[in-house]
Design a protein around this motif. Structure first.
Motif, PDB file in Angstrom:
ATOM      1  N   SER A 201       9.280 -57.080  13.281  1.00  0.00           N
ATOM      2  CA  SER A 201       8.436 -57.289  12.111  1.00  0.00           C
ATOM      3  C   SER A 201       7.047 -57.688  12.570  1.00  0.00           C
ATOM      4  O   SER A 201       6.893 -58.446  13.540  1.00  0.00           O
ATOM      5  CB  SER A 201       9.015 -58.384  11.210  1.00  0.00           C
ATOM      6  OG  SER A 201      10.289 -57.998  10.708  1.00  0.00           O
ATOM      7  N   GLY A 202       6.036 -57.178  11.877  1.00  0.00           N
ATOM      8  CA  GLY A 202       4.669 -57.473  12.279  1.00  0.00           C
ATOM      9  C   GLY A 202       3.751 -57.662  11.092  1.00  0.00           C
ATOM     10  O   GLY A 202       4.134 -57.481   9.934  1.00  0.00           O
ATOM     11  N   LEU A 210     -12.417 -52.891  12.195  1.00  0.00           N
ATOM     12  CA  LEU A 210     -11.220 -52.745  13.013  1.00  0.00           C
ATOM     13  C   LEU A 210      -9.962 -52.763  12.155  1.00  0.00           C
ATOM     14  O   LEU A 210      -9.945 -53.328  11.058  1.00  0.00           O
ATOM     15  CB  LEU A 210     -11.114 -53.895  14.021  1.00  0.00           C
ATOM     16  CG  LEU A 210     -12.280 -54.112  14.981  1.00  0.00           C
ATOM     17  CD1 LEU A 210     -12.129 -55.457  15.663  1.00  0.00           C
ATOM     18  CD2 LEU A 210     -12.334 -52.987  16.013  1.00  0.00           C
ATOM     19  N   VAL A 211      -8.898 -52.151  12.677  1.00  0.00           N
ATOM     20  CA  VAL A 211      -7.542 -52.417  12.209  1.00  0.00           C
ATOM     21  C   VAL A 211      -6.831 -53.137  13.348  1.00  0.00           C
ATOM     22  O   VAL A 211      -6.989 -52.787  14.515  1.00  0.00           O
ATOM     23  CB  VAL A 211      -6.785 -51.132  11.811  1.00  0.00           C
ATOM     24  CG1 VAL A 211      -7.421 -50.503  10.592  1.00  0.00           C
ATOM     25  CG2 VAL A 211      -6.725 -50.131  12.957  1.00  0.00           C
ATOM     26  N   MET A 212      -6.069 -54.176  13.005  1.00  0.00           N
ATOM     27  CA  MET A 212      -5.377 -54.965  14.008  1.00  0.00           C
ATOM     28  C   MET A 212      -3.925 -55.169  13.601  1.00  0.00           C
ATOM     29  O   MET A 212      -3.628 -55.329  12.403  1.00  0.00           O
ATOM     30  CB  MET A 212      -6.056 -56.328  14.177  1.00  0.00           C
ATOM     31  CG  MET A 212      -7.485 -56.267  14.651  1.00  0.00           C
ATOM     32  SD  MET A 212      -8.240 -57.907  14.792  1.00  0.00           S
ATOM     33  CE  MET A 212      -7.186 -58.650  16.017  1.00  0.00           C
ATOM     34  N   THR A 213      -3.053 -55.165  14.576  1.00  0.00           N
ATOM     35  CA  THR A 213      -1.630 -55.389  14.335  1.00  0.00           C
ATOM     36  C   THR A 213      -1.094 -56.410  15.332  1.00  0.00           C
ATOM     37  O   THR A 213      -1.606 -56.523  16.451  1.00  0.00           O
ATOM     38  CB  THR A 213      -0.826 -54.084  14.445  1.00  0.00           C
ATOM     39  OG1 THR A 213      -1.033 -53.510  15.754  1.00  0.00           O
ATOM     40  CG2 THR A 213      -1.237 -53.088  13.371  1.00  0.00           C
ATOM     41  N   ALA A 214      -0.067 -57.119  14.920  1.00  0.00           N
ATOM     42  CA  ALA A 214       0.560 -58.103  15.822  1.00  0.00           C
ATOM     43  C   ALA A 214       2.033 -58.236  15.491  1.00  0.00           C
ATOM     44  O   ALA A 214       2.429 -58.191  14.319  1.00  0.00           O
ATOM     45  CB  ALA A 214      -0.130 -59.457  15.698  1.00  0.00           C
ATOM     46  N   ILE A 215       2.816 -58.400  16.539  1.00  0.00           N
ATOM     47  CA  ILE A 215       4.253 -58.674  16.426  1.00  0.00           C
ATOM     48  C   ILE A 215       4.527 -59.981  17.164  1.00  0.00           C
ATOM     49  O   ILE A 215       4.069 -60.170  18.295  1.00  0.00           O
ATOM     50  CB  ILE A 215       5.089 -57.542  17.036  1.00  0.00           C
ATOM     51  CG1 ILE A 215       5.013 -56.299  16.148  1.00  0.00           C
ATOM     52  CG2 ILE A 215       6.542 -57.969  17.232  1.00  0.00           C
ATOM     53  CD1 ILE A 215       5.632 -55.072  16.780  1.00  0.00           C
ATOM     54  N   VAL A 216       5.256 -60.868  16.539  1.00  0.00           N
ATOM     55  CA  VAL A 216       5.626 -62.148  17.150  1.00  0.00           C
ATOM     56  C   VAL A 216       7.126 -62.337  16.957  1.00  0.00           C
ATOM     57  O   VAL A 216       7.616 -62.342  15.820  1.00  0.00           O
ATOM     58  CB  VAL A 216       4.859 -63.317  16.512  1.00  0.00           C
ATOM     59  CG1 VAL A 216       5.325 -64.634  17.124  1.00  0.00           C
ATOM     60  CG2 VAL A 216       3.356 -63.145  16.689  1.00  0.00           C
TER      61      VAL A 216
END
Length: 219
Positions: A201-202, A210-216
């Motif tokens: 899940s992100g 910008l477009v930014m994505t992150a997964i933790v």
């Protein structure tokens, strides 16, 4: 900006331009000695961001060198990710006791012009989402956001597996209502704390061009 995407206890740092005076360790400089000046600058700046973030965890400055699969080799007990694109560099780190893995990616908020590239980096089921999403929020380059999400998936995946993950090996579903996404793995996932990971899940955001994505993945 990146702080809005990543929760504590993750530490992050970002830069919107390169500083020609940024210092690199000799081992780092040797890796890009033959590269064009722009590549050397982005290489040094993203590592400056990483060292800034690591300093907030009490980690002394040290070289950040690529390991297997070109993934950064972090200090013992640390997980992290770096990203860079035109006009942006960022790094995020955390202690492994708090975070199992994390992925981070930033891309220009510009559509992918080549349909062949879109076909290469997305699955048919993913492409069917794009017209509906574009109608909802036409200012977002949804195809580029999809690509960014896949990059974050890979960066979260590789430290857990040491294996390659192709664009076709995860199916991304973007949710415009709460700026989240789900990556359903189409290959056997890693086992974490005795449980097989079947999806990541992100979160995503758009800003500063910008477009930014992150997964933790929490420990």
């Amino acid at each position: 900006m990146i702080d809005k995407l990543l929760p504590l206890p993750i530490r992050a740092a970002e830069a919107f331009e390169d500083d020609p005076l940024t210092a690199m360790f000799p081992e780092e400089r040797a890796l890009v000695a033959g590269a064009v000046p722009q590549r050397q600058l982005e290489f040094g700046t993203v590592r400056r961001c990483a060292r800034t973030a690591l300093s907030e965890l009490g980690i002394d400055p040290a070289p950040i060198l690529p390991g297997p699969g070109r993934a950064p080799r972090w200090p013992d007990g640390i997980v992290g990710a770096m990203t860079h694109c035109a006009g942006y560099r960022a790094a995020a780190v955390a202690r492994a006791r708090d975070i199992v893995t994390l992925g981070l990616d930033a891309e220009p908020n510009k559509p992918i012009d080549d349909p062949g590239v879109i076909d290469l980096v997305t699955l048919p089921g993913e492409r069917t989402q794009l017209p509906r999403l574009a109608a909802l929020e036409p200012d977002v380059a949804w195809d580029r956001l999809m690509f960014s999400a896949k990059e974050s998936v890979y960066k979260a995946w590789y430290p857990l597996t040491g294996r390659w993950l192709g664009f076709e090996d995860a199916h991304i579903t973007l949710d415009p209502t709460d700026a989240t996404f789900t990556a359903r793995l189409l290959v056997p996932g890693p086992v974490v704390a005795g449980t097989a990971v079947e999806e990541f899940s992100g979160r995503w955001m758009v800003g500063a061009g910008l477009v930014m994505t992150a997964i933790v993945l929490l420990a």
